[in-house]
Design a protein around this motif. Structure first.
Motif, PDB file in Angstrom:
ATOM      1  N   ASP A   1      16.973  28.845  77.188  1.00  0.00           N
ATOM      2  CA  ASP A   1      17.633  30.026  76.626  1.00  0.00           C
ATOM      3  C   ASP A   1      18.591  30.701  77.596  1.00  0.00           C
ATOM      4  O   ASP A   1      19.532  31.366  77.189  1.00  0.00           O
ATOM      5  CB  ASP A   1      16.598  31.037  76.131  1.00  0.00           C
ATOM      6  CG  ASP A   1      15.883  30.509  74.885  1.00  0.00           C
ATOM      7  OD1 ASP A   1      16.489  29.667  74.188  1.00  0.00           O
ATOM      8  OD2 ASP A   1      14.733  30.918  74.646  1.00  0.00           O
ATOM      9  N   GLN A   2      18.336  30.522  78.905  1.00  0.00           N
ATOM     10  CA  GLN A   2      19.221  31.140  79.910  1.00  0.00           C
ATOM     11  C   GLN A   2      20.531  30.370  80.086  1.00  0.00           C
ATOM     12  O   GLN A   2      21.486  30.890  80.640  1.00  0.00           O
ATOM     13  CB  GLN A   2      18.553  31.143  81.294  1.00  0.00           C
ATOM     14  CG  GLN A   2      17.233  31.862  81.361  1.00  0.00           C
ATOM     15  CD  GLN A   2      16.612  31.704  82.759  1.00  0.00           C
ATOM     16  OE1 GLN A   2      17.274  31.343  83.726  1.00  0.00           O
ATOM     17  NE2 GLN A   2      15.337  32.017  82.854  1.00  0.00           N
ATOM     18  N   LEU A   3      20.540  29.119  79.637  1.00  0.00           N
ATOM     19  CA  LEU A   3      21.704  28.265  79.924  1.00  0.00           C
ATOM     20  C   LEU A   3      22.908  28.671  79.074  1.00  0.00           C
ATOM     21  O   LEU A   3      22.763  29.193  77.963  1.00  0.00           O
ATOM     22  CB  LEU A   3      21.353  26.795  79.648  1.00  0.00           C
ATOM     23  CG  LEU A   3      20.208  26.204  80.492  1.00  0.00           C
ATOM     24  CD1 LEU A   3      19.920  24.767  80.061  1.00  0.00           C
ATOM     25  CD2 LEU A   3      20.534  26.258  81.980  1.00  0.00           C
ATOM     26  N   CYS A   4      24.092  28.413  79.610  1.00  0.00           N
ATOM     27  CA  CYS A   4      25.327  28.718  78.877  1.00  0.00           C
ATOM     28  C   CYS A   4      25.474  27.727  77.719  1.00  0.00           C
ATOM     29  O   CYS A   4      24.819  26.680  77.712  1.00  0.00           O
ATOM     30  CB  CYS A   4      26.529  28.662  79.816  1.00  0.00           C
ATOM     31  SG  CYS A   4      27.026  26.986  80.254  1.00  0.00           S
ATOM     32  N   PRO A   5      26.309  28.059  76.730  1.00  0.00           N
ATOM     33  CA  PRO A   5      26.430  27.178  75.558  1.00  0.00           C
ATOM     34  C   PRO A   5      26.788  25.738  75.931  1.00  0.00           C
ATOM     35  O   PRO A   5      26.255  24.797  75.338  1.00  0.00           O
ATOM     36  CB  PRO A   5      27.562  27.806  74.744  1.00  0.00           C
ATOM     37  CG  PRO A   5      27.609  29.232  75.190  1.00  0.00           C
ATOM     38  CD  PRO A   5      27.135  29.277  76.603  1.00  0.00           C
TER      39      PRO A   5
END
Ligand code: ATP
Ligand code: MG
Length: 426
Positions: free
Chosen positions: A189-193
């Motif tokens: 969830d923390q990762l960029c798209p």
């Protein structure tokens, strides 16, 4: 309406074109020493040459200039990089049947990527690159790295760091891939798209993300080194050993993964340490690829290695370290025409000088003596050849040696000998 160059593009002209030519000449002559031939591929290819299945790279997914002409079903893409076209040509022209492998080729020319323009990041930029195709050996890997290092040192770039890593063979990479997926799962969830997409397609590339780079979870990510099988480890050890033997300094960076998806085994980058480079400090990058030749229909198991350097970035780095790489060479002679009736004679003189290999210019504007003399100064000419009616009638020329501040009048027949004597002395 004003016409403007498109954003992210540059005209190269004037004194800067001398820097480009000096760089290009050095690149060509060093490649000659290493027995590399030049290859020139088209600046556009069928889109599927670049857009390959499962490629998660930004370059392929977001940066390509792809177009289709009206009434045509063919999708073409302006090349964003050189490797794909070279490998396509290698297979199409059956270069793999060459008895002497690897086939070693270099290329240079413009590439197009739709990126946000910054210093050292353009939409039309130039790469110089090499590919050694058809033989897999640590010696080939190291030869290309030595070539890269030699090129950068020869052009004068000293403040550099060679970073190297291995991605191992397919089996090692699959193991690492699974480990990374497992590791990043709780942080998804923390990762960029983009990284969310990479998580599915090629989790290795998460490590290369410029957005997520500073996330806490990046620091403890598993390292490739722990997932290498014995064969991959041995291959890499030999590469490092050969680099040591040849005295090439390097740093192993076990998080180095590179931007494209097709790499296996050795990957490397050369970074300029100069502060002026900012985020665009990677001057040269490359690696080995095992799957690409067979992807294009060439022999299975045939492998290649290559790298590319950004010529704009290299020139910026060189300028930051040493000032301009080259300047426009000064003129040997400026032919000054002092009477309009002597113009044709002056024209013959300047043409003769050029025929004998002197860099020569003449006034075309019918300017005053003073204005012409200023031109001589601006062009840093070593001599001024004065031609007026007196010279024309006597078939003579007056040569002014600007360094010695001396002057003499000689017969036109002695012009070349005289010039040789004057300029040869220096
Ligand atoms: P970056 O991480 O800076 O975007 P990249 O991984 O996309 O680089 P490569 O595809 O490996 O770069 O290209 C090799 C070299 O080409 C780079 O190291 C750089 O010097 C140069 N280069 C790449 N993209 C650009 C660009 N848009 N403008 C200028 N030079 C570029
Ligand atoms: Mg890029």
């Amino acid at each position: 309406m004003a016409y403007k160059i498109p954003r992210g593009c540059q005209d190269i002209y004037g004194s800067s074109s001398y820097q480009w030519q000096t760089l290009e000449n050095t690149l060509r002559s060093i490649c000659e020493l290493y027995n590399y031939d030049e290859i020139r591929t088209p600046i556009f290819e069928h889109t599927n040459v670049f857009k390959r299945e499962n490629d998660s790279s930004d370059m392929v997914n977001k940066e390509m200039y792809t177009f289709q002409l009206e009434n045509s079903k063919t999708s073409l893409t302006i090349r964003p990089e050189g490797t794909a076209g070279v490998v396509r040509s290698f297979v199409e022209n059956k270069m793999y049947a060459n008895p002497d492998l690897p086939v070693k080729q270099y290329y240079m020319g413009p590439m197009a990527r739709h990126e946000r323009p910054q210093k050292g990041r353009l939409r039309i930029f130039h790469q110089f690159g090499v590919e050694a195709l058809g033989e897999k050996s640590p010696y080939v890997d190291v030869e290309t790295i030595v070539l890269a290092y030699t090129i950068l040192s020869t052009v004068g770039l000293k403040d550099i760091k060679v970073c190297i890593n291995t991605l191992g063979d397919d089996a090692s990479r699959q193991a690492y891939r699974s480990a990374l997926k497992e590791y990043f799962k709780p942080y998804y969830d923390q990762l960029c798209p983009d990284c969310k997409r990479r998580y599915e397609q090629n989790p290795l590339r998460i490590l290369d993300c410029k957005v997520d780079h500073d996330l806490e979870c990046m620091k403890n990510a598993p390292s490739m080194a722990d997932y290498l099988n014995e064969e991959s480890q041995t291959y890499f050890n030999t590469v490092l050993h050969l680099l040591d033997t040849l005295g090439i300094p390097y740093e192993v960076d076990d998080k180095l993964v590179r931007g494209l998806d097709y790499y296996t085994h050795t990957v490397f980058e050369i970074v300029s340490m100069n502060k002026e480079m900012g985020a665009q400090s990677t001057v040269l990058a490359g690696g080995r690829y095992d799957g690409l030749i067979s992807y294009f229909g060439g022999p299975e198991q045939m492998s290649g290695i290559g790298w590319a350097l950004g010529m704009e970035r290299l020139l910026i780095a060189l300028e930051a370290e040493n000032g301009p790489l080259a300047e426009k060479p000064s003129l040997d002679a400026y032919v000054m025409c002092l009477d309009s009736e002597a113009r044709t004679y002056a024209f013959e003189v300047v043409t003769q000088l050029r025929a004998y290999g002197f860099r020569a210019e003449m006034d075309m504007m019918g300017r005053s003596f003073k204005a012409q003399f200023k031109a001589v100064d601006r062009m840093k000419s070593r001599t001024a050849i004065l031609i007026g009616n007196t010279e024309k009638d006597a078939q003579q020329v007056t040569i002014k040696n600007l360094k010695e501040r001396s002057q003499e009048t000689v017969s036109i027949d002695d012009l070349i000998t005289k010039m040789d004597a004057l300029l040869g002395e220096e």
